[in-house]
Design a protein around this motif. Structure first.
Motif, PDB file in Angstrom:
ATOM      1  N   UNK A  41       3.050  10.411  -2.179  1.00  0.00           N
ATOM      2  CA  UNK A  41       2.026  10.059  -3.157  1.00  0.00           C
ATOM      3  C   UNK A  41       2.217   8.628  -3.653  1.00  0.00           C
ATOM      4  N   UNK A  42       3.467   8.231  -3.841  1.00  0.00           N
ATOM      5  CA  UNK A  42       3.714   6.855  -4.291  1.00  0.00           C
ATOM      6  C   UNK A  42       3.256   5.857  -3.242  1.00  0.00           C
ATOM      7  N   UNK A  65       0.862   6.429  -1.118  1.00  0.00           N
ATOM      8  CA  UNK A  65      -0.613   6.455  -1.059  1.00  0.00           C
ATOM      9  C   UNK A  65      -1.248   5.639  -2.171  1.00  0.00           C
ATOM     10  N   UNK A  66      -0.550   5.537  -3.287  1.00  0.00           N
ATOM     11  CA  UNK A  66      -1.165   4.968  -4.492  1.00  0.00           C
ATOM     12  C   UNK A  66      -1.782   3.586  -4.258  1.00  0.00           C
ATOM     13  N   UNK A  67      -1.017   2.622  -3.719  1.00  0.00           N
ATOM     14  CA  UNK A  67      -1.629   1.307  -3.488  1.00  0.00           C
ATOM     15  C   UNK A  67      -2.767   1.364  -2.471  1.00  0.00           C
ATOM     16  N   UNK A 102      -4.758   3.768  -2.091  1.00  0.00           N
ATOM     17  CA  UNK A 102      -5.891   4.334  -2.816  1.00  0.00           C
ATOM     18  C   UNK A 102      -6.621   3.253  -3.611  1.00  0.00           C
ATOM     19  N   UNK A 103      -5.841   2.424  -4.307  1.00  0.00           N
ATOM     20  CA  UNK A 103      -6.453   1.360  -5.108  1.00  0.00           C
ATOM     21  C   UNK A 103      -7.195   0.387  -4.190  1.00  0.00           C
ATOM     22  N   UNK A 109     -10.402   1.962  -3.001  1.00  0.00           N
ATOM     23  CA  UNK A 109     -11.391   1.955  -4.082  1.00  0.00           C
ATOM     24  C   UNK A 109     -12.140   0.628  -4.085  1.00  0.00           C
ATOM     25  N   UNK A 112     -14.791   8.370  -2.149  1.00  0.00           N
ATOM     26  CA  UNK A 112     -13.330   8.214  -2.249  1.00  0.00           C
ATOM     27  C   UNK A 112     -12.616   9.538  -1.996  1.00  0.00           C
ATOM     28  N   UNK A 113     -13.077  10.582  -2.710  1.00  0.00           N
ATOM     29  CA  UNK A 113     -12.403  11.880  -2.605  1.00  0.00           C
ATOM     30  C   UNK A 113     -12.483  12.411  -1.180  1.00  0.00           C
ATOM     31  N   UNK A 149     -10.365  10.239   1.265  1.00  0.00           N
ATOM     32  CA  UNK A 149      -8.913  10.357   1.131  1.00  0.00           C
ATOM     33  C   UNK A 149      -8.440  11.741   1.563  1.00  0.00           C
ATOM     34  N   UNK A 166      -8.251  11.691   5.225  1.00  0.00           N
ATOM     35  CA  UNK A 166      -7.011  10.989   5.597  1.00  0.00           C
ATOM     36  C   UNK A 166      -5.815  11.920   5.515  1.00  0.00           C
TER      37      UNK A 166
END
Lengths: 208, 309
Positions: free
Chosen positions: B157-158, B160-162, B164-165, B168, B201-202, B205, B208
């Motif tokens: 998850x960490x 994925x975070x960047x 994800x941003x 977006x 987005x949802x 992702x 993915x």
């Protein structure tokens, strides 16, 4: 001050969240699809919390998604996504002793979604919306307990009440944000997550 | 802008500790910051932390924490006297309010607020130091034996975070090129536009995540027991630092049982240094806690120490 309640409550938070995570992990027996889906949803929620949390103050399109995850995928997935959300977003917003209690609160949000499905199997996004609104206040009230125990003294009902009043406007903002976002995005999110829930649910037929 | 807040491998001595040693050390610091009430003890913990943060070249990051901490300190200093009625030295008689009774502000309550703020600053500095001192991957690795899947979840998850941003921003740009103006229209219209963005987005992702699952399966995830290997060695510096932490904790416990580091604010605040045992206990605890700092200086200036640790 005598008994150091701040320490006890912080430690209780750390240990209970560790135990809950460990227990859930052992019980859930996650397969590859579940792992990657939970991680992705957690990253999605964390990004929502961190990106909009700064820009829109407390209006975050996140809590309702955690709730819906619990509603669609069950208590364990809801808990994991919920507990990961503050953990991951705090890597970027500031990790602190408040993290364990936030993790517990968010985890409970996810689990409450699963409880709704258990209690009212035909519930739609309207029930979830109402619950999200309530959680906006409940989350503030639970987090106030931590803050109250660590930073105020003497610990009495009056000081807790005052702290709660001080945070009331923030809590209301959070609750209003939850209500708005869940009303606007809830039903689509449930559809999307249900679609993936079906897609994930692979059953192997034996002896064919 | 946020880069300064996160771990960067600068090859510094303080960054070369085993994650378990750092965790033990910071845990003891956190415990002491919550246990001690005496402002002198809290101030000296803060001083030690500032020196350590300087040692990991993180003063710039700490400044941000410091500003936020001072702001929160002021908030606590203002809220606390309004709530607390226990102090004896009244400096301002306020009006009578419904629910709360008479609004008297006492010296002790302001003082307690200031010390609470100081504690908050110490706690924030501990987490600042954590961010700068430990490689988060190594820290997660430490727990991978006990809770492998949770650690995998956090790491994924960490990571994925960047992404994800970035996604977006990308999807928003694509929608803008198609003629969607996000800054135009009333609240409801804007919510509708953003809900389109959110859906894309949802969906993308989650698609993915299915691909990631397939690639995990292709790499044999879940096909048997998980294999573990670790390259982190426990070196003498780690044993010394763990030993220092444990000794500091036991010395502090002994001191607290004998009243060193305790402090009562109400009804009248104690004197800061009641007898000679108060500074003595502080010096002992601080000495054990500064083991990493001493080792770091020794690494720089003393060849003998450098060769041994």
């Amino acid at each position: 001050m005598g008994t150091n309640w701040g320490l006890y409550i912080t430690m209780a938070g750390i240990f209970s969240v560790a135990l809950l995570m460990l227990g859930m992990e052992k019980k859930a027996g996650l397969n590859a699809r579940q792992v990657s889906l939970i991680a992705m949803l957690a990253a999605f929620c964390a990004a929502g919390r961190a990106v909009t949390g700064v820009a829109l103050l407390f209006l975050q399109p996140t809590m309702f998604l955690v709730e819906i995850t619990g509603f669609v995928f069950g208590a364990r997935a809801g808990f994991f996504v919920g507990a990961m959300t503050p953990l991951i977003s705090n890597f970027f917003m500031g990790q602190g002793p408040w993290t364990p209690w936030q993790m517990i609160c968010w985890g409970l949000v996810g689990m409450s979604g699963a409880a709704v499905r258990r209690l009212f199997p035909h519930a739609g996004y309207k029930t979830i919306t109402v619950l999200c609104f309530i959680w906006g206040y409940l989350y503030g009230a639970v987090m106030d307990v931590w803050q109250w125990s660590v930073f105020t003294g003497p610990l009495c009902f009056k000081s807790y009440f005052l702290l709660w009043v001080a945070g009331f406007s923030f809590d209301s903002l959070r609750a209003a944000g939850n209500l708005l976002f869940c009303a606007a995005l809830g039903s689509q999110s449930i559809k999307i997550l249900r679609y993936f829930h079906k897609k994930m649910d692979v059953r192997y037929l034996e002896n064919i | 802008m946020f880069d300064k807040l996160f771990y960067q491998d600068k090859g510094l001595f303080l960054q070369s500790f085993h994650p378990a040693a750092v965790l033990a050390y910071l845990f003891v610091l956190l415990l002491l910051s919550l246990l001690y009430d005496n402002p002198i003890y809290l101030l000296s913990l803060l001083l030690l932390l500032v020196l350590l943060i300087k040692g990991v070249d993180g003063m710039e990051a700490w400044e941000g924490f410091f500003k936020a901490g001072v702001f929160l300190m002021l908030v606590v200093m203002i809220v606390n006297p309004l709530v607390i009625r226990a102090g004896a030295t009244i400096i301002w008689h306020g009006p009578v309010l419904p629910f709360l009774g008479r609004l008297d502000i006492s010296m002790e309550a302001v003082y307690f607020g200031a010390v609470s703020g100081l504690r908050l600053l110490v706690i924030m500095s501990i987490f600042c130091l954590y961010n700068l001192m430990v490689n988060p991957d190594n820290m997660l690795n430490l727990f991978s034996g006990a809770a492998g899947k949770s650690v995998l979840l956090v790491a994924l998850a960490t990571r994925m975070f960047p992404t994800m941003v970035r996604d977006l921003k990308r999807i928003k740009e694509v929608l803008q090129f198609r003629g969607v103006d996000f800054d135009e229209g009333g609240l409801w219209e804007r919510v509708k536009k953003y809900s389109g963005l959110y859906n894309v987005m949802l969906l993308s992702s989650l698609e993915d995540s299915m691909e990631i699952a397939e690639s995990m399966q292709a790499r044999a995830y879940g096909s048997g027991r998980r294999s573990v290997y670790s390259r982190n060695l426990l070196r003498p510096r780690d044993y010394l630092s763990i030993g220092g932490s444990l000794l500091a904790l036991s010395a502090a416990t002994w001191g607290l049982l004998n009243g060193c580091g305790r402090y009562s604010f109400y009804p009248v605040a104690d004197v800061l240094i009641s007898d000679s045992s108060t500074p003595a206990a502080l010096v002992v605890v601080l000495f054990y806690l500064s083991v990493p700092l001493i080792l770091s200086e020794g690494w720089k200036y003393c060849r003998f120490i450098k060769s041994k640790i």
